[in-house]
Design an enzyme around this catalytic site. Structure first.
Site, mmCIF file in Angstrom:
data_model
loop_
_atom_site.group_PDB
_atom_site.id
_atom_site.type_symbol
_atom_site.label_atom_id
_atom_site.label_comp_id
_atom_site.label_asym_id
_atom_site.label_seq_id
_atom_site.Cartn_x
_atom_site.Cartn_y
_atom_site.Cartn_z
ATOM 1 C CG ASP A 309 -1.686 1.136 1.459
ATOM 2 O OD1 ASP A 309 -2.318 1.651 0.261
ATOM 3 O OD2 ASP A 309 -1.738 1.826 2.453
ATOM 4 C CE LYS A 310 0.230 7.555 -2.293
ATOM 5 N NZ LYS A 310 0.177 8.301 -1.329
#
Length: 634
Positions: A309-310
């Site tokens: 995920d970022k």
């Protein structure tokens, strides 16, 4: 191996050893009858616990290794080989003692954690300081912590500043600076300063208590390899007894048959897997990596693809508002309305907007109603009879809210600079937007390089953020593949797609928004485990230090642990095979064979202990060194 305590085993082995010494002296003095009496007594003292354990196992319908040794001891006495019976029983008992002591060492990380459990807390009650047992501290209590004291609760600092050593929670030795509104965790130590804390979690509900519980459960859980070896041993033992009976029938040689029984004991094989797994889990716990069981370690070692995920994973998770654009009202008024709506949101961007409003001393007086959070898009709510839609382009499109060209142009400029833009619509019309940015983690690029060096083939980034921001982050971190503007279910679908191609996928997220993807992946990992119940419960692995460079360590540790387990298994099987050849060619006998067998058990354990100090991946020390300098200057 026995139900006896380690200390009792040591005492019995010690007495038996002394009797063997006196028996040897008697042999030198040609006192044969006295020698035999001493040997029989030594056999009885060391052999009875072995025989009892064998009987207990038979009652449980389990064919244990002790059964083979018991038959050998009784048989040796029956044929008058008292030296053999005494030496075999002594070596087996002494080997069991060494095995127990060495296994205790591999479980040292758990013991160290338990020893760090706080026992008392200083609580402010009716204006007075009272020292209470930890069991009597309640949620909401005002807890006082001074230099050198251990934090007894999970809570929020309300007074003072301090440097707190959170190594028991995160594995980080550098003290963390704490001030008002910062969280603190049970089990950490206040190195310098003074703080007062409002208790939010106490007793078994604290993060520290849950860590201990997780490590305990992990160390008793079994891998597929361990389960196979247990089943194998349960079939192997009666098979050896039957085979030994056949050998006796054909050779008519009881001593040869007894030697065959002892040499065939799969002792080293049975412990070859669990001792490595326990050592690996202990190493992880010591370094702030909680791996939930041996099967998790095995699965992590097989991973060839990592999906990130970022926000909060590759970035610091501390976004800040950079721009506010409003068309018909003041920036402060727009910020107030959006912040009031976002008070019910758990999303990083929503909380950032709320914090910005508080930072500007904007009062959030109106409570939102009819609030609906749309995962991966934003939220809608009603405030002061105004219909609010707050989120990304997808949400605006879903509500048929058009974005004027000049506004779209401004948004694109922000996004190309790496910002995330939150659009705000009131009563069906775009009112403005709030631009937010988040810094990339300082250790992210090096961690991704280390993952590739360790053997990861492909790295993906899946994010709900806009594609411009996502592509900028991916390019800077040299990530192989990036997909942006994804909903949670689309992340899950992508992981399933990768799995169908034969890839073994690990998903690294924040443990809340990415819970479905984490649960779908072959291995789920979460960042920022401290204080987040969802993280501790959802993911297979929790990176407690909230630092990305612990991920390459976890991966390389898992591979090293599985490699160590295979080494032990190969060594154990090879030893039994070579000893049996020695027996067939009459080069190995009962006592000497038992000695080599116990030596192989010890060597297997010592090989596993190497994993407790394994640390191939050098972790990033830039931030820690700066913090250490700051701390030492006080």
């Amino acid at each position: 191996m026995f139900s006896l305590k380690s200390k009792t085993k040591a005492q019995i082995a010690g007495v038996t050893g002394i009797l063997l010494l006196f028996a040897f002296i008697s042999h030198l003095l040609h006192l044969t009858q006295f020698q035999n009496i001493l040997l029989i007594i030594a056999t009885s003292i060391a052999g009875i616990p072995i025989i009892i354990k064998a009987i207990q196992s038979l009652k449980m319908k389990t064919f244990s290794i002790e059964l083979l040794v018991s038959i050998a001891i009784i048989g040796a006495i029956f044929i008058g080989e008292y030296i053999e019976s005494a030496v075999v029983s002594f070596l087996f008992l002494f080997g069991a003692y060494l095995e127990t002591k060495t296994l205790e060492k591999t479980r040292g990380s758990l013991k160290d954690l338990i020893d760090l459990s706080p026992q008392v807390a200083t609580v402010l009650r009716d204006g007075e300081k009272v020292v209470l047992p930890i069991a009597e501290v309640k949620k909401g209590d005002h807890v006082i912590i001074q230099s050198g004291e251990r934090v007894a609760v999970d809570g929020i600092v309300v007074t003072g500043t301090a440097f707190v050593n959170e190594a028991a929670i995160t594995g980080e030795s550098i003290p963390a600076h704490k001030e008002i509104q910062n969280p603190v965790f049970s089990g950490s130590i206040l190195d310098h300063g003074y703080i007062e804390v409002i208790a939010e979690k106490v007793g078994d509900d604290t993060t520290f208590a849950k860590i201990i519980e997780l490590v305990e459960e992990a160390q008793v859980s079994k891998t597929k390899t361990e389960k196979f070896l247990e089943k194998f041993a349960n079939i192997y033992t009666p098979a050896i007894v039957i085979l030994a009976t056949i050998v006796l029938i054909f050779t008519q040689n009881i001593e040869f048959t007894l030697t065959f029984l002892v040499i065939a004991c799969p002792g080293a094989l049975v412990i070859s897997a669990p001792v490595s797994i326990v050592a690996g889990i202990g190493n992880g716990a010591k370094n702030g990596v909680l791996m939930k069981g041996g099967e998790t370690v095995e699965n992590l070692a097989k991973i060839d693809t990592v999906v990130f995920d970022k926000t909060g994973t590759l970035t610091q998770g501390k976004p800040a508002v950079t721009d506010i654009k409003s068309f018909t009202m003041s920036e402060e008024k727009l910020l107030q309305i959006v912040a009031e709506a976002e008070t019910t949101s758990e999303h990083h961007l929503g909380q950032t907007i709320v914090q910005e409003a508080k930072h500007r001393n904007i009062s959030l007086i109106n409570k939102p109603v009819q609030t609906k959070v749309i995962k991966g898009k934003g939220l809608q709510a009603v405030i002061s009879n105004q219909q609010l839609v707050i989120g990304n382009r997808l949400l605006m499109k879903e509500h048929r809210i058009s974005i004027p060209t000049h506004i779209e142009s401004s948004i694109l400029k922000m996004e190309k600079r790496g910002n995330s833009v939150v659009l705000v619509a009131i009563n069906g019309e775009i009112e403005g937007f709030i631009s937010i940015t988040d810094q990339i983690r300082i250790d992210a690029k090096e961690s991704i390089k280390n993952l590739k060096r360790a053997g990861i083939k492909q790295i993906y980034m899946l994010t709900g953020d806009n594609r411009y921001t996502a592509e900028r982050v991916a390019a800077e971190l040299e990530i192989d593949h990036v997909l942006a503007e994804l909903l949670p279910e689309e992340k899950v679908a992508k992981i399933v797609e990768l799995q169908k191609t034969g890839l073994r996928v690990a998903m690294v997220g924040d443990g809340i928004n990415d819970a479905p993807a984490i649960a779908t992946a072959d291995i789920g990992l979460t960042m920022g485990g401290t204080g987040t119940d969802v993280s501790l419960e959802t993911a297979d692995i929790v990176l407690m230090a909230d630092q990305l460079d612990s991920l390459p360590h976890a991966y390389s540790l898992a591979k090293a642990t599985v490699r160590n387990m295979k080494q032990n298994t190969f060594f154990a099987v090879s030893t039994v095979f070579l000893l049996l050849i020695g027996v067939l060619f009459q080069k190995v006998f009962l006592a000497s064979g038992m000695f080599i067998h116990e030596l192989s058990v010890l060597l297997v354990i010592l090989n596993a202990i190497r994993i407790t100090s394994y640390n191939k991946m050098k972790r990033n020390t830039t931030i820690r060194n700066k913090e250490q300098i700051q701390f030492e200057s006080l």
